[in-house]
Design an enzyme around this catalytic site. Structure first.
Site, PDB file in Angstrom:
ATOM      1  N   GLU A  46       9.355  55.001   9.204  1.00 15.81           N
ATOM      2  CA  GLU A  46      10.704  54.644   9.671  1.00 15.81           C
ATOM      3  C   GLU A  46      11.417  55.866  10.249  1.00 15.81           C
ATOM      4  O   GLU A  46      12.134  55.762  11.243  1.00 15.81           O
ATOM      5  CB  GLU A  46      11.503  54.022   8.521  1.00 15.81           C
ATOM      6  CG  GLU A  46      10.982  52.620   8.172  1.00 15.81           C
ATOM      7  CD  GLU A  46      11.617  52.044   6.927  1.00 15.81           C
ATOM      8  OE1 GLU A  46      11.507  52.692   5.860  1.00 15.81           O
ATOM      9  OE2 GLU A  46      12.220  50.965   7.001  1.00 15.81           O
ATOM     10  N   ALA A  56       9.681  56.789   1.153  1.00 15.28           N
ATOM     11  CA  ALA A  56      10.805  57.106   0.273  1.00 15.28           C
ATOM     12  C   ALA A  56      10.208  57.437  -1.090  1.00 15.28           C
ATOM     13  O   ALA A  56       9.117  56.956  -1.432  1.00 15.28           O
ATOM     14  CB  ALA A  56      11.728  55.906   0.176  1.00 15.28           C
ATOM     15  N   GLU A  96       5.758  48.498   2.126  1.00 21.84           N
ATOM     16  CA  GLU A  96       6.779  48.133   1.142  1.00 21.84           C
ATOM     17  C   GLU A  96       6.504  46.835   0.398  1.00 21.84           C
ATOM     18  O   GLU A  96       6.787  46.728  -0.803  1.00 21.84           O
ATOM     19  CB  GLU A  96       8.163  48.054   1.815  1.00 21.84           C
ATOM     20  CG  GLU A  96       8.790  49.407   2.113  1.00 21.84           C
ATOM     21  CD  GLU A  96       8.360  50.002   3.446  1.00 21.84           C
ATOM     22  OE1 GLU A  96       7.396  49.498   4.053  1.00 21.84           O
ATOM     23  OE2 GLU A  96       8.991  50.987   3.876  1.00 21.84           O
ATOM     24  N   GLY A 135       9.241  54.825   4.513  1.00 23.00           N
ATOM     25  CA  GLY A 135      10.332  55.632   5.072  1.00 23.00           C
ATOM     26  C   GLY A 135       9.843  56.729   6.004  1.00 23.00           C
ATOM     27  O   GLY A 135      10.593  57.180   6.879  1.00 23.00           O
TER      28      GLY A 135
HETATM   29  N1  COA Z   1       7.031  58.492  -3.593  1.00 21.26           N
HETATM   30  C1  COA Z   1       6.858  59.326  -4.624  1.00 21.26           C
HETATM   31  N2  COA Z   1       5.770  60.061  -4.818  1.00 21.26           N
HETATM   32  C2  COA Z   1       4.782  59.930  -3.924  1.00 21.26           C
HETATM   33  C3  COA Z   1       4.864  59.083  -2.824  1.00 21.26           C
HETATM   34  C4  COA Z   1       6.057  58.335  -2.666  1.00 21.26           C
HETATM   35  N3  COA Z   1       6.255  57.511  -1.632  1.00 21.26           N
HETATM   36  N4  COA Z   1       3.724  59.152  -2.111  1.00 21.26           N
HETATM   37  C5  COA Z   1       2.934  60.035  -2.760  1.00 21.26           C
HETATM   38  N5  COA Z   1       3.573  60.510  -3.848  1.00 21.26           N
HETATM   39  C6  COA Z   1       3.078  61.485  -4.828  1.00 21.26           C
HETATM   40  C7  COA Z   1       2.082  60.870  -5.797  1.00 21.26           C
HETATM   41  O1  COA Z   1       2.758  60.191  -6.836  1.00 21.26           O
HETATM   42  C8  COA Z   1       1.344  62.091  -6.250  1.00 21.26           C
HETATM   43  O2  COA Z   1       2.145  62.775  -7.182  1.00 21.26           O
HETATM   44  P1  COA Z   1       1.479  63.374  -8.570  1.00 21.26           P
HETATM   45  O3  COA Z   1       0.463  64.357  -8.089  1.00 21.26           O
HETATM   46  O4  COA Z   1       2.647  64.001  -9.265  1.00 21.26           O
HETATM   47  O5  COA Z   1       0.889  62.207  -9.258  1.00 21.26           O
HETATM   48  C9  COA Z   1       1.283  62.976  -5.004  1.00 21.26           C
HETATM   49  O6  COA Z   1       2.335  62.494  -4.167  1.00 21.26           O
HETATM   50  C10 COA Z   1      -0.008  62.866  -4.243  1.00 21.26           C
HETATM   51  O7  COA Z   1      -0.261  61.505  -3.945  1.00 21.26           O
HETATM   52  P2  COA Z   1      -1.618  60.730  -4.330  1.00 21.26           P
HETATM   53  O8  COA Z   1      -1.301  59.275  -4.414  1.00 21.26           O
HETATM   54  O9  COA Z   1      -2.257  61.373  -5.511  1.00 21.26           O
HETATM   55  O10 COA Z   1      -2.490  61.050  -3.029  1.00 21.26           O
HETATM   56  P3  COA Z   1      -3.674  60.166  -2.451  1.00 21.26           P
HETATM   57  O11 COA Z   1      -4.329  61.012  -1.411  1.00 21.26           O
HETATM   58  O12 COA Z   1      -4.530  59.627  -3.541  1.00 21.26           O
HETATM   59  O13 COA Z   1      -2.978  58.904  -1.742  1.00 21.26           O
HETATM   60  C11 COA Z   1      -1.302  57.802  -0.389  1.00 21.26           C
HETATM   61  C12 COA Z   1      -2.165  59.088  -0.615  1.00 21.26           C
HETATM   62  C13 COA Z   1      -0.335  58.111   0.722  1.00 21.26           C
HETATM   63  C14 COA Z   1      -2.237  56.666   0.032  1.00 21.26           C
HETATM   64  C15 COA Z   1      -0.574  57.428  -1.688  1.00 21.26           C
HETATM   65  O14 COA Z   1       0.117  58.587  -2.166  1.00 21.26           O
HETATM   66  C16 COA Z   1       0.444  56.333  -1.539  1.00 21.26           C
HETATM   67  O15 COA Z   1       0.075  55.167  -1.438  1.00 21.26           O
HETATM   68  N6  COA Z   1       1.756  56.679  -1.558  1.00 21.26           N
HETATM   69  C17 COA Z   1       2.822  55.713  -1.528  1.00 21.26           C
HETATM   70  C18 COA Z   1       2.983  55.164  -0.138  1.00 21.26           C
HETATM   71  C19 COA Z   1       4.081  54.128  -0.111  1.00 21.26           C
HETATM   72  O16 COA Z   1       3.983  53.062  -0.682  1.00 21.26           O
HETATM   73  N7  COA Z   1       5.166  54.445   0.601  1.00 21.26           N
HETATM   74  C20 COA Z   1       6.267  53.551   0.789  1.00 21.26           C
HETATM   75  C21 COA Z   1       7.340  53.817  -0.199  1.00 21.26           C
HETATM   76  S1  COA Z   1       8.672  52.657   0.016  1.00 21.26           S
END
Ligand code: COA
Length: 260
Positions: free
Chosen positions: A115, A66, A135, A112
């Protein structure tokens, strides 16, 4: 509806829905969830669509969760509404569709995203896929059905560990857990989805819709799945597909199903 966050494609009875926010790793914001609802609803209503495939754009993510930026400032009421609305219009909605839905997990499927994949009827993954429910690392719990569907698919103990550690599992581990049905190289993912969809499309779509209902019934509290099966089984006998399927078998020819 005009779609800004998803792309639709139709080929040979298959509607493919691609979530298209690659710069945000296809994170599910409110608009994307609304668009997905509309696209799934339309595809399910389209008699020419026999199978729906959902995937993410780019080579990195299916859906990274999400959109955290949208709910970071929410209070208790808004948090509850976010989960209730999302479950209603997307996650429960997809699970209950009569048209088969395959998730092509082509990268990160987190929160999400996992999910959503779990709400689909089954899942295929590419070797680069990583799955998890992170989460609790954000101080929240899965709110789009993850606490229910993950234990259904992988068992309670594994679900507990995945949720508590907030960790990610790789595609082979997901395969060994039964979370995904097949793992292939990324370039083979869509061809394999199409191949399996092709096998599905040879069968009676009206019978498949009834089978989905009966299988899902087991997971609804208070519903007796055996009774639902009996009812849906009986209903099949009133369909054109049943007449065609049984007649074709007895006449030793291939059935031509009308889906009615
Ligand atoms: N919500 C909002 N933005 C998200 C996102 C999310 N769930 N997941 C990734 N993004 C965005 C990042 O903020 C980043 O945006 P920016 O370039 O404007 O800063 C872009 O997507 C790229 O992500 P980034 O974190 O730079 O890539 P990465 O390769 O370093 O890491 C992940 C990849 C998936 C490990 C990392 O993005 C992450 O942990 N995301 C969140 C996962 C999460 O907790 N999901 C559950 C949400 S309830």
């Amino acid at each position: 509806m005009n779609y800004e966050n998803i792309v639709l494609d139709f080929l040979n009875g298959i509607t493919t829905i691609t979530i298209n926010r690659p710069k945000k790793l296809n994170a599910l914001n409110k608009d994307t969830i609304n668009e997905l609802h509309s696209a799934f609803d339309a595809a399910d209503a389209d008699a020419n669509t026999k199978v729906i495939i959902i995937t993410g754009s780019g080579e990195k993510a299916f859906v990274a969760g999400a959109d955290i930026s949208e709910f970071a400032h929410f209070g208790i009421d808004e948090g509850g509404k976010l989960a209730a609305q999302g479950q209603k219009i997307l996650f429960d909605f997809v699970e209950k569709l009569g048209t088969p839905v395959i998730a092509a997990v082509n990268g990160f499927a987190l929160g999400g995203g996992l999910e959503l994949a779990m709400a689909c009827h089954f899942r295929l993954a590419s070797t680069n896929a990583k799955m998890g429910l992170p989460e609790v690392s954000l101080g929240v719990i899965p709110g789009y059905g993850g606490t229910q569907r993950l234990p259904q698919l992988v068992g309670k103990g594994r679900a507990m560990e995945m949720v508590m550690t907030a960790g990610m599992i790789d595609a082979d581990t997901a395969l060994s857990y039964g979370l995904v049905n097949h793992v292939v190289e990324l370039e083979e993912l869509m061809p394999l989805c199409h191949k399996i969809a092709g096998k599905i499309m040879r069968n009676s779509s009206v019978a498949i819709a009834k089978a989905i209902k009966a299988i899902n019934a087991n997971y609804i509290d208070g519903k007796d799945g055996y009774q639902v099966e009996i009812k849906q089984f009986g209903k099949c006998f009133g369909t054109e597909d049943f007449k065609e399927g049984t007649t074709a078998f007895l006449e030793k020819r291939k059935a031509e199903f009308s889906g009615k």
